[in-house]
Design a protein around this motif. Structure first.
Motif, PDB file in Angstrom:
ATOM      1  N   PHE A 183      -5.454  10.578  -8.037  1.00  0.00           N
ATOM      2  CA  PHE A 183      -5.277  11.595  -7.006  1.00  0.00           C
ATOM      3  C   PHE A 183      -4.510  10.976  -5.849  1.00  0.00           C
ATOM      4  O   PHE A 183      -4.294   9.757  -5.805  1.00  0.00           O
ATOM      5  CB  PHE A 183      -6.617  12.177  -6.537  1.00  0.00           C
ATOM      6  CG  PHE A 183      -7.583  11.162  -5.990  1.00  0.00           C
ATOM      7  CD1 PHE A 183      -7.573  10.805  -4.647  1.00  0.00           C
ATOM      8  CD2 PHE A 183      -8.525  10.564  -6.821  1.00  0.00           C
ATOM      9  CE1 PHE A 183      -8.469   9.878  -4.144  1.00  0.00           C
ATOM     10  CE2 PHE A 183      -9.430   9.632  -6.323  1.00  0.00           C
ATOM     11  CZ  PHE A 183      -9.403   9.291  -4.983  1.00  0.00           C
ATOM     12  N   THR A 184      -4.093  11.814  -4.898  1.00  0.00           N
ATOM     13  CA  THR A 184      -3.295  11.349  -3.768  1.00  0.00           C
ATOM     14  C   THR A 184      -4.004  11.666  -2.461  1.00  0.00           C
ATOM     15  O   THR A 184      -4.523  12.770  -2.275  1.00  0.00           O
ATOM     16  CB  THR A 184      -1.911  12.016  -3.762  1.00  0.00           C
ATOM     17  OG1 THR A 184      -1.246  11.702  -4.987  1.00  0.00           O
ATOM     18  CG2 THR A 184      -1.058  11.505  -2.608  1.00  0.00           C
ATOM     19  N   VAL A 185      -4.050  10.672  -1.558  1.00  0.00           N
ATOM     20  CA  VAL A 185      -4.579  10.853  -0.210  1.00  0.00           C
ATOM     21  C   VAL A 185      -3.466  10.464   0.761  1.00  0.00           C
ATOM     22  O   VAL A 185      -3.037   9.312   0.788  1.00  0.00           O
ATOM     23  CB  VAL A 185      -5.816   9.977   0.048  1.00  0.00           C
ATOM     24  CG1 VAL A 185      -6.407  10.280   1.420  1.00  0.00           C
ATOM     25  CG2 VAL A 185      -6.868  10.198  -1.025  1.00  0.00           C
ATOM     26  N   ASP A 186      -3.014  11.437   1.553  1.00  0.00           N
ATOM     27  CA  ASP A 186      -1.867  11.211   2.437  1.00  0.00           C
ATOM     28  C   ASP A 186      -0.694  10.685   1.594  1.00  0.00           C
ATOM     29  O   ASP A 186      -0.251  11.363   0.685  1.00  0.00           O
ATOM     30  CB  ASP A 186      -2.237  10.260   3.578  1.00  0.00           C
ATOM     31  CG  ASP A 186      -3.337  10.842   4.458  1.00  0.00           C
ATOM     32  OD1 ASP A 186      -3.392  12.077   4.591  1.00  0.00           O
ATOM     33  OD2 ASP A 186      -4.146  10.060   5.001  1.00  0.00           O
ATOM     34  N   ASP A 187      -0.232   9.458   1.859  1.00  0.00           N
ATOM     35  CA  ASP A 187       0.875   8.927   1.061  1.00  0.00           C
ATOM     36  C   ASP A 187       0.410   7.827   0.109  1.00  0.00           C
ATOM     37  O   ASP A 187       1.210   7.027  -0.369  1.00  0.00           O
ATOM     38  CB  ASP A 187       1.974   8.388   1.981  1.00  0.00           C
ATOM     39  CG  ASP A 187       1.472   7.282   2.905  1.00  0.00           C
ATOM     40  OD1 ASP A 187       0.241   7.093   2.959  1.00  0.00           O
ATOM     41  OD2 ASP A 187       2.291   6.633   3.566  1.00  0.00           O
ATOM     42  N   THR A 188      -0.898   7.795  -0.189  1.00  0.00           N
ATOM     43  CA  THR A 188      -1.459   6.778  -1.082  1.00  0.00           C
ATOM     44  C   THR A 188      -1.857   7.404  -2.406  1.00  0.00           C
ATOM     45  O   THR A 188      -2.633   8.366  -2.444  1.00  0.00           O
ATOM     46  CB  THR A 188      -2.697   6.111  -0.450  1.00  0.00           C
ATOM     47  OG1 THR A 188      -2.329   5.483   0.779  1.00  0.00           O
ATOM     48  CG2 THR A 188      -3.284   5.061  -1.390  1.00  0.00           C
ATOM     49  N   THR A 189      -1.325   6.871  -3.502  1.00  0.00           N
ATOM     50  CA  THR A 189      -1.749   7.283  -4.840  1.00  0.00           C
ATOM     51  C   THR A 189      -2.916   6.405  -5.263  1.00  0.00           C
ATOM     52  O   THR A 189      -2.816   5.175  -5.268  1.00  0.00           O
ATOM     53  CB  THR A 189      -0.606   7.133  -5.856  1.00  0.00           C
ATOM     54  OG1 THR A 189       0.461   8.003  -5.477  1.00  0.00           O
ATOM     55  CG2 THR A 189      -1.064   7.507  -7.258  1.00  0.00           C
ATOM     56  N   VAL A 190      -4.035   7.028  -5.597  1.00  0.00           N
ATOM     57  CA  VAL A 190      -5.254   6.305  -5.972  1.00  0.00           C
ATOM     58  C   VAL A 190      -5.491   6.457  -7.466  1.00  0.00           C
ATOM     59  O   VAL A 190      -5.631   7.577  -7.973  1.00  0.00           O
ATOM     60  CB  VAL A 190      -6.477   6.834  -5.189  1.00  0.00           C
ATOM     61  CG1 VAL A 190      -7.740   6.057  -5.600  1.00  0.00           C
ATOM     62  CG2 VAL A 190      -6.249   6.728  -3.693  1.00  0.00           C
ATOM     63  N   ASN A 191      -5.506   5.340  -8.186  1.00  0.00           N
ATOM     64  CA  ASN A 191      -5.973   5.317  -9.574  1.00  0.00           C
ATOM     65  C   ASN A 191      -7.447   4.945  -9.550  1.00  0.00           C
ATOM     66  O   ASN A 191      -7.801   3.819  -9.193  1.00  0.00           O
ATOM     67  CB  ASN A 191      -5.195   4.289 -10.404  1.00  0.00           C
ATOM     68  CG  ASN A 191      -3.768   4.701 -10.638  1.00  0.00           C
ATOM     69  OD1 ASN A 191      -3.472   5.871 -10.805  1.00  0.00           O
ATOM     70  ND2 ASN A 191      -2.864   3.728 -10.650  1.00  0.00           N
TER      71      ASN A 191
END
Length: 376
Positions: A61-69
């Motif tokens: 998923f994405t939070v702001d401009d960070t892609t989180v695996n």
């Protein structure tokens, strides 16, 4: 890019928290239920039947401009080998603790491994809506049994009721935070002694993030994965406080396989984290002990699922096809810095398996070989 692990004692709410994070990030329209067997990460029939996680699963998923695996790991100690393999590919961890049961035996085992590996950790105290939930008691429990270097990121209202809510600290330059940071930061110490007005909120949050990434302090969030209380604040904390994946995209290829599965047709899929370099479709790569193979397909994780890609680069997690001889734990290319580390005690029991019918030995051997690819 952030590769995040969700760890906890069994039944503390890891998978439910994963569902809520995906929902709050806009990846799914409705959180799945562990009891109903509708979660994104528990896909095995036995996982849905038992309501537990057996094998690690990856979602994005994405939070702001960070892609989180996000890697959802098992909590039951019988499957701790799955957790060990996941630890080797993580940039940060959310360690989930039940607000009712507190710190449990597996929580302590996981914490000791995280400390040895020096992985940045955020705590999420789950189930604040449950009867018997605690706040001060939980802070004391974590401080006494795990670490005193914790910073509560807010308080709780309506504790133990369905309407329980997490109330973020409005003053980010509060004395508790400043005192904790000052122990390891001379700039904060000087500002603290000069008076709180000398510490702007944004500056203090930057100093907090630096110490979290150096594993000197550990923020504690409270909430409920069932109701969603505190999860939005946790999401913001992930992007703001945990370190992004790092490495040299133009450097030599270096990765690690932490999961292997087979499709219905029998072809093998390897889940790998890249620490350096880049792999493209049709590249021939070396892995394990002198083996090699050609990558025929690559999928990387984005918006909740794996999508086809022409390549995988540093920091990403990918599903690699075409490497028929690859095994779980194999290093791809050159070994990363954390190669060949073990964080948990090896099993103390062994089992010998014998075919009932001697004519079935070849089929039994083939089946066990496939199991060993996934769990040596």
């Amino acid at each position: 890019m952030l590769n995040l692990g969700i760890l906890a004692h069994v039944d503390a709410g890891k998978t439910t928290l994963t569902e809520r994070l995906l929902y709050c990030a806009g990846v799914i329209d409705e959180p799945g239920s562990v009891d109903a067997g509708t979660t994104q990460t528990d896909s095995l029939a036995l996982e849905r039947q038992r309501g537990i996680t057996i094998k690690s699963a990856v979602v994005s998923f994405t939070v702001d401009d960070t892609t989180v695996n996000l890697i959802d790991t098992p909590g039951h100690p019988d499957f701790v080998a799955e957790v060990e393999r996941a630890l080797s590919v993580l940039d940060g961890v959310v360690l989930v603790v039940s607000a009712v049961e507190g710190v449990q035996p597996q929580t302590r085992i996981l914490w000791r491994a995280l400390r040895r590996l020096r992985v940045p950790v955020l705590f999420f105290v789950n189930k604040i809506d449950r009867r018997g939930a605690g706040y001060e008691r939980l802070i004391g429990d974590i401080a006494e049994r795990l670490t005193q270097a914790i910073i509560p990121m807010g308080s709780v209202s309506g504790l133990g009721t369905r309407g329980a809510a997490f109330v973020p600290s409005g003053d980010a330059s509060g004395s508790r935070l400043a005192e904790m940071l000052a122990e390891h930061d001379d700039a904060v110490l000087t500002a603290y002694l000069d008076g709180k007005a000398a510490m702007p909120r944004d500056w203090l949050r930057e100093r907090l993030a630096a110490q979290v990434r150096d594993t000197l302090v550990h923020p504690v969030y409270f909430g409920s994965a069932i109701t969603g209380a505190g999860v939005d604040e946790l999401l913001r904390g992930l992007a703001e406080l945990l370190p992004a994946a790092s490495g040299d995209a133009s450097g030599p290829v270096s990765g690690r396989v932490f999961k292997v599965e087979r499709r219905a047709a029998g072809d093998k899929i390897a889940y790998a984290r890249m620490f350096s370099g880049m792999i493209a479709v049709r590249d021939r790569v070396r892995f394990g002990r002198g083996r090699d193979g050609k990558v025929t397909a690559i999928s990387v994780f984005a918006d909740g699922t794996a999508v086809r890609s022409d390549s995988v680069t540093v920091g990403q997690i990918a599903r690699l096809s075409g490497l028929a001889e690859i095994q779980i734990g194999d290093v791809i290319g050159i070994p990363p810095d954390n190669a060949d580390r073990h964080y948990f005690a090896p099993p103390t029991l062994e089992t010998a398996i014998v075919a009932r019918d001697p004519r079935g030995k070849p089929r039994l051997h083939a089946a066990i070989t496939q199991l060993a690819e996934q769990d040596p």
